[in-house]
Design an enzyme around this catalytic site. Structure first.
Site, PDB file in Angstrom:
ATOM      1  N   ASP A 198      -3.170   7.027 -10.556  1.00  0.00           N
ATOM      2  CA  ASP A 198      -3.266   7.709  -9.262  1.00  0.00           C
ATOM      3  C   ASP A 198      -1.903   8.275  -8.896  1.00  0.00           C
ATOM      4  OD1 ASP A 198      -3.684   8.528  -6.682  1.00  0.00           O
ATOM      5  OD2 ASP A 198      -4.305   6.568  -5.909  1.00  0.00           O
ATOM      6  N   TYR A 210      -0.746  -0.071   8.086  1.00  0.00           N
ATOM      7  CA  TYR A 210      -2.202   0.114   8.065  1.00  0.00           C
ATOM      8  C   TYR A 210      -2.761   0.004   9.480  1.00  0.00           C
ATOM      9  CZ  TYR A 210      -2.744   0.145   2.967  1.00  0.00           C
ATOM     10  OH  TYR A 210      -2.725   0.483   1.638  1.00  0.00           O
ATOM     11  N   GLU A 242     -10.390  11.463  -1.581  1.00  0.00           N
ATOM     12  CA  GLU A 242     -10.051  10.688  -0.387  1.00  0.00           C
ATOM     13  C   GLU A 242      -9.333  11.556   0.647  1.00  0.00           C
ATOM     14  OE1 GLU A 242      -6.943   8.069  -2.623  1.00  0.00           O
ATOM     15  OE2 GLU A 242      -6.337   8.014  -0.536  1.00  0.00           O
ATOM     16  N   ASN A 259      -1.400  10.366  -6.198  1.00  0.00           N
ATOM     17  CA  ASN A 259      -1.311  10.604  -4.752  1.00  0.00           C
ATOM     18  C   ASN A 259      -0.745  11.977  -4.380  1.00  0.00           C
ATOM     19  OD1 ASN A 259      -0.993   7.319  -4.893  1.00  0.00           O
ATOM     20  ND2 ASN A 259      -2.102   8.006  -3.083  1.00  0.00           N
ATOM     21  N   GLY A 288      -9.961   0.436   0.608  1.00  0.00           N
ATOM     22  CA  GLY A 288      -8.664  -0.093   0.995  1.00  0.00           C
ATOM     23  C   GLY A 288      -8.432   0.074   2.484  1.00  0.00           C
ATOM     24  N   ASP A 300     -14.336   9.516   0.920  1.00  0.00           N
ATOM     25  CA  ASP A 300     -13.709   8.580   1.850  1.00  0.00           C
ATOM     26  C   ASP A 300     -14.711   8.365   2.985  1.00  0.00           C
ATOM     27  OD1 ASP A 300     -10.852   7.473   2.786  1.00  0.00           O
ATOM     28  OD2 ASP A 300     -11.904   8.293   4.529  1.00  0.00           O
ATOM     29  N   GLU A 315      -6.066  10.504 -10.954  1.00  0.00           N
ATOM     30  CA  GLU A 315      -6.472  10.677  -9.551  1.00  0.00           C
ATOM     31  C   GLU A 315      -5.435  11.454  -8.764  1.00  0.00           C
ATOM     32  OE1 GLU A 315      -7.966   7.044  -7.881  1.00  0.00           O
ATOM     33  OE2 GLU A 315      -7.418   7.596  -5.826  1.00  0.00           O
ATOM     34  N   GLY A 341       0.794  -1.223   0.000  1.00  0.00           N
ATOM     35  CA  GLY A 341       0.000   0.000   0.000  1.00  0.00           C
ATOM     36  C   GLY A 341       0.826   1.272   0.000  1.00  0.00           C
ATOM     37  N   SER A 342       2.080   1.189  -0.397  1.00  0.00           N
ATOM     38  CA  SER A 342       2.919   2.389  -0.372  1.00  0.00           C
ATOM     39  C   SER A 342       2.637   3.279  -1.574  1.00  0.00           C
ATOM     40  CB  SER A 342       4.394   1.997  -0.347  1.00  0.00           C
ATOM     41  OG  SER A 342       4.725   1.331  -1.543  1.00  0.00           O
ATOM     42  N   GLU A 392     -13.937   1.442  -5.234  1.00  0.00           N
ATOM     43  CA  GLU A 392     -12.617   0.834  -5.037  1.00  0.00           C
ATOM     44  C   GLU A 392     -12.725  -0.418  -4.164  1.00  0.00           C
ATOM     45  OE1 GLU A 392      -9.611   3.553  -3.695  1.00  0.00           O
ATOM     46  OE2 GLU A 392      -8.020   2.264  -4.507  1.00  0.00           O
ATOM     47  N   LYS A 441      -0.484   3.147  -9.924  1.00  0.00           N
ATOM     48  CA  LYS A 441       0.138   4.252  -9.186  1.00  0.00           C
ATOM     49  C   LYS A 441       1.218   4.891 -10.054  1.00  0.00           C
ATOM     50  CE  LYS A 441      -1.736   3.562  -4.988  1.00  0.00           C
ATOM     51  NZ  LYS A 441      -2.435   4.585  -4.189  1.00  0.00           N
ATOM     52  N   HIS A 470     -13.371   5.938  -2.148  1.00  0.00           N
ATOM     53  CA  HIS A 470     -12.022   5.465  -1.863  1.00  0.00           C
ATOM     54  C   HIS A 470     -12.078   4.290  -0.886  1.00  0.00           C
ATOM     55  CE1 HIS A 470      -8.467   5.839   1.007  1.00  0.00           C
ATOM     56  NE2 HIS A 470      -7.940   5.402  -0.116  1.00  0.00           N
TER      57      HIS A 470
END
Lengths: 443, 443
Positions: free
Chosen positions: B245, B34, B300, B247, B352, B323, B271, B24-25, B381, B217, B350
């Site tokens: 995405d 997480y 998000e 970020n 995850g 989110d 995104e 998830g980085s 998602e 990503k 969003h």
């Protein structure tokens, strides 16, 4: 010289039961207890890096919790590490790979506290007031203190350096001028709870101290507000500045209806008419009232340089009201003051609370000496409130701040004040634990 | 029926050492662990109101601290008080006369946790999944849950009611359709750390489960990103959806340079190209790429309904990525989903983290049954990560969510999971206290 090392951090939750007297209230903050998270970074040199985060009561513990956590990242580090590259610590805090999830608000304020305490320590180690440290920095060094990622579309690093360079020839002269007479101050005379007589008395007292600019709180009752504006305009005459502050109380359409009625009174600015993060709302208001003689002002609740960037670049605000403790410390404020200078928007910082005036006077000095390089349009908020808490209270003479001479921010607190007001176990709070609960549970 | 009363609040800091595997980085969150602040409101009925706030490791304790403080405002209150007027509790929290000084971020997330736990409790008391509670609310009641002060220029209370009313005739049919086949899901296949082979394997596995939309990503390296986009487009063919995405990694000008290269690949959306609060930046990007076949997506990290209002009203974003835990709970999300419907922008939540998918599926159901009233454009998602922590894991069938049937949010955690991952004293953390320190101090 051996480098100074940070040994430990002392974080104190200090609260003053100002809600007893409804001091400083506005439509949203009905019963504020003026408070501060006070950070003291203790070092092996005897010097102490101090900063504060102002709050209005409940929640000060949230900020204290955050500051304590972040201080782990500076304890054991040296002042040399910081002063060689302030942006490195800034990034370790603001861009922390896990904590950045927490965003603005509590997190950015806590990060700002740590940065501001390091800047304080650095100024003290150099034996300078904070403003003088900033004035003496090379333009390239200032630029290197700033996170450019999200603001370069409004101001580039190169433009900032050029702007600062262009002022260098005048800096010495401006410093002499500002140390003789500091930045011009203004004051709120029209607090919500006051009667007309009390407002008039406040105005006369302020005029006696040389003040020529006065602010009035508005928002709740349109008719009463207009009546109050007329009353104050009559009391101060046509040549003094009159500003109004709505503390974000309105939606956009409501703001337009209220402000429409303010046209006849030659107001200087309308402050915080709408929500702190409604950039497009500010753009819309600026367009709607583009032919009015007042401008819009905000910033004390703008939570990041990105919000300021948008307000400045879009020319939605005509006065930039930086706060000393809302964003990420000196580094963020540098970026905002430089952007304001580029767009020709006067920096009129937000003061009051506990010790905010003590901090913003340094930004006013830096801006007016080295960034905008003039004092033609700026006004710096002043409230003489709770200055007894500090060893170096701010001073105003002939309506202007007196340039601060204490080292660093000059944020040394009276030890007894801290002891008495420490929450929840200080002498001021112990007997009123149930009263304090009452304020927390106020609807 | 006797009203249910809140007796106490249990707040647990739960962290999973996901940084071991760099799961998830993204460019900013290099080593996320997480984590969740888990709130359990215990009552005199045996029912428990549960909510979570997802975080990425350090800082979870900040949120826990805040939730504990705010829970003082609900302990002793009754569910009837809440369900009669959810906006009353919302205002007591979000507009708390002292705490509101803390703004968005930690404060709004903590307030959202309390609200979401109350909504959970209410749904459980009615024996309904959260989405079904929302679907069954009268349009006027929904409107009364919303704070209209700062958003009425985009959507009025009357418009919201009319919009919801206009869907009522179809709600029963839509509910039947969505309970047969839930909202369409999409998944990230192109994580930063993965090799091409690993990405291909992920895509094939997802296609086997019926997925037709995939995300990648991007951000760090333009050439590599373009190569990856081409690779993924080739792998999925022209008919599947491909999204990227960033970020928030870019400034505006940098974003333009990168995105310019993405034109040939028929992307569905870009995104978070820029900072979460740069509304005018999004407006500028939307204008710059108005003739491209992709749209912009974000949300998000949008910290308040006011930010969403601006992005939607200005038509800067074409996909609204709410989110479940960033804003002030169900009440704020209601406002955002309704605004998105008015402007015809699909709600693509969003997911995850820990348990976010478990929550957003309810919003997807509500939107597609009762607000937008269709499933033509939305994607929700999905990440199958850490679902073993929950008693009611989310399920996906034929690329669509399976409508959740558990009562409330369905956020019951496996007790052993909570025990093991409690920070810092759970079995998972005790032996790695120094490792956890390492992640905190990661530069």
């Amino acid at each position: 010289m051996e480098s100074i090392r940070i040994l430990s951090a002392k974080v104190t939750d200090v609260r003053v039961p100002t809600s007893d007297a409804l001091l400083g209230s506005d439509p949203f903050h009905k019963k504020p207890d003026y408070s501060s998270a006070v950070l003291q970074l203790e070092t092996d040199s005897g010097l102490c890096g101090i900063s504060v985060v102002f709050t209005v009561g409940a929640g000060t513990d949230w900020i204290c919790h955050g500051i304590r956590d972040l201080c782990q990242l500076v304890i054991g580090s040296s002042l040399d590490d910081f002063s060689a590259s302030p942006i490195t610590l800034y990034r370790r805090l603001i861009d922390h790979h896990q904590l950045r999830w927490l965003h603005d608000g509590v997190f950015r304020m806590a990060a700002g506290a740590v940065l501001n305490a390091m800047w304080d320590l650095w100024a003290k180690a150099l034996g300078k007031p904070l403003w003088k440290l900033l004035v003496d920095l090379e333009p390239e060094f200032v630029a290197d203190c700033i996170d450019w990622r999200n603001i370069s579309d409004a101001l580039t690093r190169e433009q900032a350096i050029a702007l600062l360079q262009s002022r260098r020839a005048d800096v010495e002269r401006r410093e002499q001028e500002l140390t003789r007479q500091g930045p011009e101050a203004y004051c709120t005379a029209g607090w919500l709870g006051l009667s007309d007589d009390e407002i008039l008395m406040t105005i006369r007292k302020l005029q006696g101290c040389g003040f020529g600019s006065f602010k009035l709180k508005v928002g709740l009752d349109s008719d009463l507000d207009v009546q109050r504006i007329r009353f104050m305009r009559d009391a101060i005459g046509p040549d003094c500045n009159l500003m109004v502050d709505a503390n974000q109380f309105w939606g956009i359409d409501e703001a337009k209806r209220h402000i429409e009625q303010y046209r006849p009174f030659s107001l200087k600015w309308i402050e915080e008419p709408i929500a702190r993060d409604d950039v497009l709302g500010y753009v819309e208001l600026a367009q709607t009232f583009s032919n009015a003689d007042f401008g819009f002002a905000c910033g004390e609740h703008a939570a990041s340089p990105v919000i300021f960037k948008q307000l400045l670049k879009s020319r939605a605000i005509q006065y930039c009201q930086i706060d000393a403790v809302r964003v990420g410390g000196v580094n963020d404020v540098m970026a905002i003051v430089l952007m304001a200078a580029k767009f020709g928007v006067p920096v009129c910082p937000h003061g009051g609370g506990i010790a905010l005036c003590n901090m913003i006077q340094h930004y006013g000095m830096w801006d007016q000496i080295a960034v905008s390089g003039h004092s033609d349009t700026q006004l710096i908020e002043y409230i003489d409130f709770l200055q007894e808490a500090l060893t170096h209270p701010v001073a105003v003479r002939d309506g202007c701040y007196v340039a601060p001479t204490a080292m660093g921010w000059g944020l040394e607190f009276d030890a007894q004040f801290i002891d008495d007001h420490r929450f929840p176990d200080g002498a001021m709070w112990k007997p009123r634990s149930s009263a304090s609960k009452g304020v927390m549970f106020e609807a």
